[in-house]
Enzyme design. Structure first.
Site, short mmCIF file in Angstrom:
data_model
loop_
_atom_site.label_atom_id
_atom_site.label_comp_id
_atom_site.label_asym_id
_atom_site.label_seq_id
_atom_site.Cartn_x
_atom_site.Cartn_y
_atom_site.Cartn_z
N ARG A 86 -13.19 13.71 -7.72
CA ARG A 86 -12.62 12.64 -7.85
C ARG A 86 -13.10 11.91 -8.86
NH1 ARG A 86 -8.34 11.71 -4.18
NH2 ARG A 86 -8.27 9.50 -4.94
N GLN A 117 -6.42 -1.16 -3.38
CA GLN A 117 -7.01 -0.40 -2.44
C GLN A 117 -7.65 0.77 -3.27
OE1 GLN A 117 -4.33 0.24 1.11
NE2 GLN A 117 -3.07 -0.98 -0.39
N ASN A 118 -7.43 0.83 -4.49
CA ASN A 118 -7.89 1.89 -5.53
C ASN A 118 -9.45 1.53 -5.57
OD1 ASN A 118 -5.33 2.54 -5.22
ND2 ASN A 118 -4.49 2.03 -7.12
N VAL A 119 -9.96 2.76 -5.82
CA VAL A 119 -11.50 2.64 -6.09
C VAL A 119 -11.70 3.22 -7.64
CG1 VAL A 119 -12.14 2.95 -3.65
CG2 VAL A 119 -11.85 4.99 -5.10
N HIS A 135 -11.30 -1.59 -1.27
CA HIS A 135 -11.94 -0.25 -0.65
C HIS A 135 -13.00 -0.03 -1.55
CE1 HIS A 135 -8.08 0.74 1.85
NE2 HIS A 135 -8.93 -0.18 2.39
N ASN A 229 7.90 1.01 -4.98
CA ASN A 229 7.71 2.27 -4.33
C ASN A 229 8.76 3.09 -4.38
OD1 ASN A 229 6.80 4.51 -2.31
ND2 ASN A 229 5.25 2.81 -1.85
P1 OAD Z 1 -1.14 6.57 0.19
O1 OAD Z 1 -1.60 7.94 -0.44
O2 OAD Z 1 -1.16 6.35 1.45
O3 OAD Z 1 0.18 5.99 -0.46
C1 OAD Z 1 0.59 6.20 -1.93
C2 OAD Z 1 1.87 5.62 -2.10
O4 OAD Z 1 2.30 5.50 -3.27
C3 OAD Z 1 3.15 6.21 -1.02
O5 OAD Z 1 3.82 5.13 -0.42
C4 OAD Z 1 3.95 6.80 -2.50
O6 OAD Z 1 5.33 6.72 -1.98
C5 OAD Z 1 3.75 5.65 -3.49
N1 OAD Z 1 3.90 6.37 -4.88
C6 OAD Z 1 3.66 7.44 -5.11
N2 OAD Z 1 3.76 7.79 -6.57
C7 OAD Z 1 4.12 6.34 -6.95
C8 OAD Z 1 4.44 6.18 -8.45
N3 OAD Z 1 4.29 6.35 -9.29
N4 OAD Z 1 4.63 4.48 -8.18
C9 OAD Z 1 4.60 3.70 -7.12
N5 OAD Z 1 4.32 4.26 -6.00
C10 OAD Z 1 3.91 5.70 -5.82
O7 OAD Z 1 -2.13 5.49 -0.60
P2 OAD Z 1 -2.72 4.10 -0.18
O8 OAD Z 1 -1.47 3.21 0.44
O9 OAD Z 1 -3.21 3.69 -1.48
O10 OAD Z 1 -8.39 4.12 1.96
O11 OAD Z 1 -3.48 4.55 0.83
C11 OAD Z 1 -4.13 3.16 1.37
C12 OAD Z 1 -5.59 3.62 1.54
O12 OAD Z 1 -5.60 4.93 2.48
C13 OAD Z 1 -6.45 4.19 0.42
O13 OAD Z 1 -7.07 3.09 -0.18
C14 OAD Z 1 -7.62 4.86 1.10
C15 OAD Z 1 -6.65 5.55 2.01
O14 OAD Z 1 -7.02 6.45 2.90
C16 OAD Z 1 -9.72 4.44 1.96
O15 OAD Z 1 -10.33 5.08 1.31
C17 OAD Z 1 -10.31 3.46 2.79
#
Ligand code: OAD
Length: 263
Positions: A86, A117-119, A135, A229
């Site tokens: 990554r 929430q992005n790293v 995060h 989204n």
């Molecule tokens: P997810 O992988 O759960 O969700 C990604 C979201 O991005 C989904 O709802 C997609 O529909 C949306 N998506 C995809 N492509 C997109 C685009 N081009 N523009 C806008 N949206 C788009 O990711 P997170 O919600 O960030 O935590 O996940 C939250 C946390 O879960 C992360 O920070 C990480 C993960 O486990 C830890 O590591 C603690």
């Protein structure tokens, strides 16, 4: 509370997204915005989201099973290798139009608070001045035992290095499932939400708590809730406006509308 949805140009066949006029007015009037981003914002930079299928070498692994302290305790090399992959992806990635639009919005709305929430550090690379990293940050390590922090300056080594203080293994300084959010990030985020007029949730599945609870806190104080989204999330039915489409489409649209409205 009403809920409106708007579609992106790609879905409607036109070439651009149009922000509903009443939304544009309300956004322009509001002073304090909180923007919460998730991995969807970096998707078009080539950083896969957590819930998207892994590619190549990592296809067979579930990220939700790798990003845990238990996984690292069981097999530190496996977890380290996944993060090394990554890190390499992120080192090659460039901020996209959504990251740049958020940096521009911070200039237009000085009270905007950006929480991610992005790293991956892509918001900072795009020029966002202050970012609450909910995060953590993949570019740092910390000791798995004593939590001593170490900057990851020369790229990842092949094996997890040892902590110079206690000899424990170093791991990425990111929040794993089952771990608490740093009290500084949590406190700053809730303080920002307590005075926000707009809460913009972008590119997150809104499934992971406590990050997802911030939107609920914003709703409780009757802030305007806007979601960007391409897919429906648990937040979509609660949002005042669910803007269906990618962050790269909607955020530049929002930034250019605000530029016009505020000039
Ligand atoms: P997810 O992988 O759960 O969700 C990604 C979201 O991005 C989904 O709802 C997609 O529909 C949306 N998506 C995809 N492509 C997109 C685009 N081009 N523009 C806008 N949206 C788009 O990711 P997170 O919600 O960030 O935590 O996940 C939250 C946390 O879960 C992360 O920070 C990480 C993960 O486990 C830890 O590591 C603690």
């Amino acid at each position: 509370m009403s809920q409106d949805s708007a579609q992106s140009g790609s879905e409607t066949g036109s070439t651009a997204a149009a922000l509903p006029e009443d939304l544009a007015k309300r956004l322009a009037r509001a002073r304090h915005w909180v923007v919460m981003t998730g991995s969807g914002v970096s998707a078009e930079s080539g950083v896969p989201t957590f819930r998207d299928a892994q590619t190549g070498l990592w296809e067979q692994y579930d990220p939700l099973q790798l990003a845990t302290p238990e996984a690292f305790a069981r097999d530190p090399q496996l977890v380290w290798d996944w993060y090394r992959w990554r890190r390499e992806l992120i080192a090659r990635a460039q901020p996209n139009a959504a990251h740049r639009a958020l940096a521009e919005l911070a200039g237009l709305k000085p009270d905007l608070t950006l929480i991610t929430q992005n790293v991956d550090g892509l918001h900072q690379r795009a020029g966002s001045p202050e970012v609450i990293e909910f995060h953590g940050n993949i570019h740092r390590n910390k000791c798995f035992e004593c939590e001593h922090l170490v900057a990851e300056s020369r790229g990842s080594t092949r094996r997890p290095p040892a902590c110079l203080r206690c000899g424990g293994l170093l791991r990425p300084d990111v929040v794993w499932f089952g771990e608490p959010i740093s009290s500084a990030a949590l406190g700053a985020s809730y303080r920002a939400v307590a005075s926000c007029e707009v809460f913009l949730s972008v590119g997150t599945s809104a499934l992971v708590h406590p990050a997802a609870s911030l939107a609920q806190a914003a709703l409780d104080r009757q802030a305007l809730l806007v979601e960007v989204n391409p897919n429906t999330t648990p937040l979509s039915p609660l949002a005042d406006y669910a803007l269906e489409g990618s962050a790269e489409l909607w955020l530049p649209t929002i930034a250019s509308c605000m530029k016009q409205a505020l000039s």
